[in-house]
Design a protein around this motif. Structure first.
Motif, PDB file in Angstrom:
ATOM      1  N   TYR A   1      -5.462   6.555  -9.862  1.00  0.00           N
ATOM      2  CA  TYR A   1      -5.161   5.142  -9.684  1.00  0.00           C
ATOM      3  C   TYR A   1      -4.176   4.612 -10.723  1.00  0.00           C
ATOM      4  N   ALA A   2      -3.786   5.437 -11.651  1.00  0.00           N
ATOM      5  CA  ALA A   2      -2.877   4.989 -12.706  1.00  0.00           C
ATOM      6  C   ALA A   2      -1.525   4.547 -12.157  1.00  0.00           C
ATOM      7  N   ASP A   3      -1.144   5.086 -11.002  1.00  0.00           N
ATOM      8  CA  ASP A   3       0.158   4.748 -10.432  1.00  0.00           C
ATOM      9  C   ASP A   3       0.118   3.548  -9.487  1.00  0.00           C
ATOM     10  N   GLU A   4      -1.062   3.011  -9.258  1.00  0.00           N
ATOM     11  CA  GLU A   4      -1.204   1.867  -8.350  1.00  0.00           C
ATOM     12  C   GLU A   4      -0.800   0.569  -9.052  1.00  0.00           C
ATOM     13  N   SER A   5      -0.258  -0.349  -8.274  1.00  0.00           N
ATOM     14  CA  SER A   5       0.055  -1.672  -8.827  1.00  0.00           C
ATOM     15  C   SER A   5      -1.257  -2.416  -9.079  1.00  0.00           C
ATOM     16  N   GLU A   6      -1.202  -3.400  -9.953  1.00  0.00           N
ATOM     17  CA  GLU A   6      -2.420  -4.174 -10.249  1.00  0.00           C
ATOM     18  C   GLU A   6      -2.937  -4.862  -8.992  1.00  0.00           C
ATOM     19  N   GLY A   7      -2.025  -5.311  -8.140  1.00  0.00           N
ATOM     20  CA  GLY A   7      -2.432  -5.950  -6.889  1.00  0.00           C
ATOM     21  C   GLY A   7      -3.219  -5.007  -5.994  1.00  0.00           C
ATOM     22  N   ASN A   8      -2.707  -3.785  -5.835  1.00  0.00           N
ATOM     23  CA  ASN A   8      -3.425  -2.785  -5.038  1.00  0.00           C
ATOM     24  C   ASN A   8      -4.742  -2.399  -5.692  1.00  0.00           C
ATOM     25  N   LEU A   9      -4.713  -2.247  -7.024  1.00  0.00           N
ATOM     26  CA  LEU A   9      -5.960  -1.915  -7.732  1.00  0.00           C
ATOM     27  C   LEU A   9      -7.023  -2.973  -7.482  1.00  0.00           C
ATOM     28  N   SER A  10      -6.625  -4.226  -7.527  1.00  0.00           N
ATOM     29  CA  SER A  10      -7.578  -5.322  -7.306  1.00  0.00           C
ATOM     30  C   SER A  10      -8.173  -5.260  -5.907  1.00  0.00           C
ATOM     31  N   LYS A  11      -7.333  -4.976  -4.913  1.00  0.00           N
ATOM     32  CA  LYS A  11      -7.821  -4.865  -3.539  1.00  0.00           C
ATOM     33  C   LYS A  11      -8.796  -3.700  -3.391  1.00  0.00           C
ATOM     34  N   ILE A  12      -8.431  -2.555  -3.946  1.00  0.00           N
ATOM     35  CA  ILE A  12      -9.293  -1.370  -3.872  1.00  0.00           C
ATOM     36  C   ILE A  12     -10.598  -1.636  -4.609  1.00  0.00           C
ATOM     37  N   PHE A  13     -10.488  -2.238  -5.801  1.00  0.00           N
ATOM     38  CA  PHE A  13     -11.665  -2.545  -6.609  1.00  0.00           C
ATOM     39  C   PHE A  13     -12.597  -3.499  -5.854  1.00  0.00           C
ATOM     40  N   SER A  14     -12.033  -4.516  -5.223  1.00  0.00           N
ATOM     41  CA  SER A  14     -12.838  -5.489  -4.473  1.00  0.00           C
ATOM     42  C   SER A  14     -13.560  -4.825  -3.306  1.00  0.00           C
ATOM     43  N   GLU A  15     -12.857  -3.978  -2.588  1.00  0.00           N
ATOM     44  CA  GLU A  15     -13.468  -3.294  -1.444  1.00  0.00           C
ATOM     45  C   GLU A  15     -14.577  -2.342  -1.904  1.00  0.00           C
ATOM     46  N   ALA A  16     -14.339  -1.611  -2.979  1.00  0.00           N
ATOM     47  CA  ALA A  16     -15.368  -0.708  -3.506  1.00  0.00           C
ATOM     48  C   ALA A  16     -16.574  -1.504  -4.000  1.00  0.00           C
ATOM     49  N   SER A  17     -16.329  -2.633  -4.615  1.00  0.00           N
ATOM     50  CA  SER A  17     -17.435  -3.503  -5.077  1.00  0.00           C
ATOM     51  C   SER A  17     -18.243  -4.008  -3.889  1.00  0.00           C
ATOM     52  N   ARG A  18     -17.551  -4.385  -2.815  1.00  0.00           N
ATOM     53  CA  ARG A  18     -18.231  -4.855  -1.608  1.00  0.00           C
ATOM     54  C   ARG A  18     -19.110  -3.742  -1.036  1.00  0.00           C
ATOM     55  N   LEU A  19     -18.573  -2.525  -0.979  1.00  0.00           N
ATOM     56  CA  LEU A  19     -19.353  -1.383  -0.481  1.00  0.00           C
ATOM     57  C   LEU A  19     -20.572  -1.128  -1.353  1.00  0.00           C
ATOM     58  N   LEU A  20     -20.390  -1.260  -2.652  1.00  0.00           N
ATOM     59  CA  LEU A  20     -21.502  -1.025  -3.568  1.00  0.00           C
ATOM     60  C   LEU A  20     -22.580  -2.098  -3.422  1.00  0.00           C
ATOM     61  N   ASP A  21     -22.173  -3.331  -3.128  1.00  0.00           N
ATOM     62  CA  ASP A  21     -23.146  -4.398  -2.882  1.00  0.00           C
ATOM     63  C   ASP A  21     -24.008  -4.088  -1.657  1.00  0.00           C
ATOM     64  N   GLN A  22     -23.414  -3.420  -0.672  1.00  0.00           N
ATOM     65  CA  GLN A  22     -24.137  -3.059   0.549  1.00  0.00           C
ATOM     66  C   GLN A  22     -25.032  -1.840   0.351  1.00  0.00           C
ATOM     67  N   ASP A  23     -24.587  -0.941  -0.529  1.00  0.00           N
ATOM     68  CA  ASP A  23     -25.335   0.309  -0.756  1.00  0.00           C
ATOM     69  C   ASP A  23     -25.184   0.691  -2.229  1.00  0.00           C
TER      70      ASP A  23
END
Length: 186
Positions: A1-23
């Motif tokens: 993820y080091a090559d990802e833009s901060e915007g993309n990182l935020s989107k990925i992070f948010s989606e992973a957080s949402r998944l973790l909230d579900q499971d």
């Protein structure tokens, strides 16, 4: 993820957080959140997610390697080396994961040069056409650090052959070290 833009990182992070909230035991979500946390220098968060993987999936080597990545970034090389070794012993040797490379760097930072060289010798084959010249260069420098000058010169010569003409930095590094080692071997 080091090559990802901060915007993309935020989107990925948010989606992973949402998944973790579900499971709360979602392996992939913990993995993503730990990796992004290391990139963001949030090592306590990275450790939290890596430790969750270890607790829930102790048979998976990734949790140990992720925890080691966070510890390495925190300059806790001894702990990192132990966990990288465990991950490798469990069968995690994927070059793309850089586990062996990080274990080598841990040993080097601990000034355990023989262990570092032995490890690189095991995982870097300078005669394989797919092996990157930077890895071969590092193998040569590691050999030099333990007094194996002839091997070091051989590895650096192979790296020199493989380095693209556009990489002036590595050409210079290799040539300078070849000159130094050639003087030493006389």
């Amino acid at each position: 993820y080091a090559d990802e833009s901060e915007g993309n990182l935020s989107k990925i992070f948010s989606e992973a957080s949402r998944l973790l909230d579900q499971d709360r035991e979602n392996y992939r979500a913990h993995h993503i959140l730990s990796s992004i946390s290391v990139v963001r220098h949030q090592y306590d968060k990275a450790l939290h997610h890596a430790e969750a993987i270890i607790r829930i999936y102790p048979e998976q080597s990734h949790g140990y390697a992720l925890k080691a990545d966070a510890l390495f970034a925190m300059l806790r090389y001894k702990e990192a080396a132990r966990l990288y070794k465990k991950a490798l012993d469990m069968g995690r040797t994927s070059k793309t994961e850089n586990v062996y490379w990080n274990l080598h760097a841990s040993y080097f930072n601990l000034k355990e040069y023989k262990k570092a060289y032995r490890l690189l010798s095991k995982y870097v084959n300078p005669f394989n056409p797919q092996t990157d010249y930077k890895e071969i260069y590092q193998l040569g420098m590691s050999a030099a650090s333990v007094g194996k000058v002839r091997e070091a010169v051989t590895f650096l010569k192979i790296a020199r052959i493989k380095v693209p003409p556009t990489d002036a930095e590595y050409i210079q590094k290799i040539d300078e070290n070849l000159a130094i080692l050639s003087d030493e071997s006389k």
